[in-house]
Design an enzyme around this catalytic site. Structure first.
Site, PDB file in Angstrom:
ATOM      1  N   ARG A 103       1.074  -1.260   0.091  1.00  0.00           N
ATOM      2  CA  ARG A 103      -0.134  -0.037   0.023  1.00  0.00           C
ATOM      3  C   ARG A 103       0.588   1.213  -0.247  1.00  0.00           C
ATOM      4  O   ARG A 103       1.721   1.267   0.481  1.00  0.00           O
ATOM      5  CB  ARG A 103      -0.523  -0.045   1.703  1.00  0.00           C
ATOM      6  CG  ARG A 103      -1.544   1.508   1.492  1.00  0.00           C
ATOM      7  CD  ARG A 103      -2.499   1.013   3.038  1.00  0.00           C
ATOM      8  NE  ARG A 103      -2.801   2.236   2.866  1.00  0.00           N
ATOM      9  CZ  ARG A 103      -3.226   2.811   4.322  1.00  0.00           C
ATOM     10  NH1 ARG A 103      -2.128   2.807   5.057  1.00  0.00           N
ATOM     11  NH2 ARG A 103      -3.756   4.153   4.848  1.00  0.00           N
TER      12      ARG A 103
ATOM     13  N   ARG B 250      -9.440  17.535   9.570  1.00  0.00           N
ATOM     14  CA  ARG B 250      -8.226  17.754  10.573  1.00  0.00           C
ATOM     15  C   ARG B 250      -8.314  19.019  11.338  1.00  0.00           C
ATOM     16  O   ARG B 250      -8.475  20.276  10.378  1.00  0.00           O
ATOM     17  CB  ARG B 250      -6.895  17.202   9.407  1.00  0.00           C
ATOM     18  CG  ARG B 250      -6.943  16.399   9.213  1.00  0.00           C
ATOM     19  CD  ARG B 250      -5.587  15.341   8.329  1.00  0.00           C
ATOM     20  NE  ARG B 250      -5.499  14.552   7.666  1.00  0.00           N
ATOM     21  CZ  ARG B 250      -4.369  13.671   8.302  1.00  0.00           C
ATOM     22  NH1 ARG B 250      -4.609  13.139   9.132  1.00  0.00           N
ATOM     23  NH2 ARG B 250      -5.385  12.657   7.361  1.00  0.00           N
TER      24      ARG B 250
ATOM     25  N   LYS C 104     -13.255   2.655   0.458  1.00  0.00           N
ATOM     26  CA  LYS C 104     -13.138   2.461   1.744  1.00  0.00           C
ATOM     27  C   LYS C 104     -14.034   2.400   2.978  1.00  0.00           C
ATOM     28  O   LYS C 104     -15.094   3.685   2.575  1.00  0.00           O
ATOM     29  CB  LYS C 104     -11.965   3.436   3.044  1.00  0.00           C
ATOM     30  CG  LYS C 104     -11.109   2.788   1.817  1.00  0.00           C
ATOM     31  CD  LYS C 104      -9.256   3.845   2.231  1.00  0.00           C
ATOM     32  CE  LYS C 104      -9.533   4.670   3.723  1.00  0.00           C
ATOM     33  NZ  LYS C 104      -8.078   5.471   3.390  1.00  0.00           N
TER      34      LYS C 104
ATOM     35  N   THR D 125      -6.477  -1.851  10.017  1.00  0.00           N
ATOM     36  CA  THR D 125      -6.640  -0.412  10.901  1.00  0.00           C
ATOM     37  C   THR D 125      -5.777  -1.033  12.197  1.00  0.00           C
ATOM     38  O   THR D 125      -6.783  -2.095  12.749  1.00  0.00           O
ATOM     39  CB  THR D 125      -7.744  -0.102  11.759  1.00  0.00           C
ATOM     40  OG1 THR D 125      -8.120   1.240  10.485  1.00  0.00           O
ATOM     41  CG2 THR D 125      -7.072   1.237  12.105  1.00  0.00           C
TER      42      THR D 125
END
Length: 479
Positions: free
Chosen positions: A35, A76, A222, A283
């Site tokens: 990845r 963020r 995702k 994860t």
């Protein structure tokens, strides 16, 4: 590496795994897909890593795919003057959309989402840094969202922001993503993961942009947003629009809560497999190995449960990107997958046993795995394939036997690196007369040491060699 390990391993490249020597060691340890995380690093870094992966795979003789992971519109906070602050439970803290750059301090920090004040209400719980810090909204004033620290801790620059229950969103494909899609085409990536999609249209848009850029990468959705898993119609449409999904447990767990995530993970894997889509579970699978040379028993069980649930692949992030023991982590994960796959239930399948098939190639694929599972002496299945579609369908059924998928197309072979139970190999069977192709394929497997004399193989192929979508034949061969 063992040819009999069915569950694939995805490893993230980063500072700890950038050298050609480490990449080669990771391939040897069992990585099937690397990845490239577009959230970090420059395109020059990704280009060098992609080159080193291709070279290592060719030298070792093990097919490996490349997956590019788009950054997406992750919300963020901005930065702090000192780089980080310590937030104390009960203290006041403000998320200020008007606060620039690195002007944050222990009382306030900027946020990259201008619409935040219009998206939250008093009493909402906001989550920072993947759940390590939480805030309760106490009021909104212009561009400022005033909060009380619910759970404190150290907060540093550019950490992610979510709302418990979801609902904070931005356009799914950013300008940065559009640029990275072009980079993915340039690098010849095999898969492209779309971050934070809200609807099937986000997946279709990413696919169209990739095609326009000249990429043949397959698209992975995702699953990270509460809104997606809470609306079955939206989720089903997204799975249908994609080539596969990633159970991205970090942001998804923050939004829906870890307790709910347990069942959602199982549901997502089941839905993907039923729709003939691949599924990656990701994860913090072996998070402790960022610092330690062995995993915790809880992490071993977590990986094993993802295998037992039917994941095509399990993914490592910080463990291999920035951890101290990247190669050891892959070895530990490979061993865990093998251990889980010995459980008898993993080798049994009732997949589509009660369904009427509409396609001949699907019927052949299902019949091949059923025959392999029930006929004595079978060492595996052999699939002569152009597109990999038959191999994908075969991989949806559970079996303890390998599926040897032979194709003349490098792109198809690399794509199949992510299919559970499939051992992809480059082999051009179309250069032989049709009557000899099956025998030559078996001879190739014997030359590679993958099958032995006296074993049986179940072979699928099309009558028209070299034509995709024409699988019509099932044969039982003696080696």
């Amino acid at each position: 590496m063992s040819v009999h390990r069915r569950t694939k391993i995805v490893a993230t490249l980063g500072p700890a795994s950038s050298s050609p020597e480490t990449i080669a060691a990771l391939v040897e340890a069992g990585v099937d897909v690397f990845r490239l995380n577009f959230s970090h690093g420059k395109v020059e870094d990704h280009r060098a890593r992609a080159r080193d992966v291709r070279m290592a795979a060719a030298r070792i003789g093990h097919e490996v795919a490349l997956l590019g992971d788009l950054q997406g519109p992750k919300i963020r906070i901005r930065g702090f003057r000192e780089g980080a602050v310590e937030l104390v439970a009960g203290a006041s803290f403000t998320l200020d959309c008007g606060l620039p750059g690195d002007a944050g301090d222990a009382t306030a920090v900027g946020v990259d989402l201008p619409s935040l004040p219009q998206s939250v209400f008093t009493g909402d719980v906001l989550i920072l840094d993947d759940g390590r810090i939480s805030l309760t909204v106490t009021g909104v004033e212009g561009a400022k969202v005033h909060c009380s620290v619910r759970m404190g801790g150290r907060l540093s620059n550019r950490k992610g922001l979510n709302r418990l229950g979801g609902g904070l969103s931005a356009p799914s494909l950013t300008e940065r993503d559009l640029e990275d899609i072009r980079h993915a085409a340039e690098l010849g990536l095999d898969y492209l993961a779309v971050s934070f999609p809200l609807h099937a249209d986000d997946i279709r848009e990413a696919r169209a942009l990739a095609v326009a850029a000249g990429s043949t990468a397959r698209i992975i959705a995702k699953i990270e947003r509460a809104e997606v898993v809470q609306d079955e119609a939206v989720l089903d449409a997204m799975i249908e629009a994609s080539d596969g999904i990633m159970v991205a447990r970090g942001d998804l767990g923050v939004e829906i809560g870890d307790a709910a995530l347990i069942g959602v993970q199982k549901m997502l894997i089941r839905k993907a497999r039923r729709a003939d889509r691949i599924v990656i579970t990701a994860t913090q699978m072996m998070e402790s190995m960022v610092q330690n040379p062995i995993p915790t028993r809880a992490e071993v069980f977590d990986v094993a449960n993802a295998v037992l649930d039917g994941s095509d692949a399990v993914m490592l992030s910080a463990e291999t990107a920035s951890g101290r023991y990247p190669v050891e982590t892959v070895s530990a994960m490979a061993g865990t997958c093998l251990g889980a796959e010995t459980w008898p239930e993993v080798r049994r399948s009732g997949h589509r046993a009660d369904r009427e098939f509409q396609r001949v190639d699907e019927t052949i694929a299902m019949a091949a795995v059923y025959a392999a599972n029930h006929l004595a002496g079978v060492a595996g299945m052999v699939c002569l394939t152009e597109s990999g579609a038959t191999a994908l369908r075969m991989s949806r059924m559970s079996s303890g036997l390998p599926i040897f998928a032979l194709s003349r197309h490098g792109e198809t072979v690399r794509r199949m690196c992510l299919y559970r139970g499939v051992r992809p190999l480059v082999f051009d069977y179309t250069v032989f007369p049709a009557a000899e192709a099956a025998g030559e394929a078996v001879a190739e497997l014997r030359r590679r040491g993958l099958v032995q004399p006296g074993q049986r193989l179940i072979l699928t192929r099309g009558d028209l060699l070299g034509v995709g979508g024409s699988t019509t034949t099932l044969k039982i061969l003696e080696t």
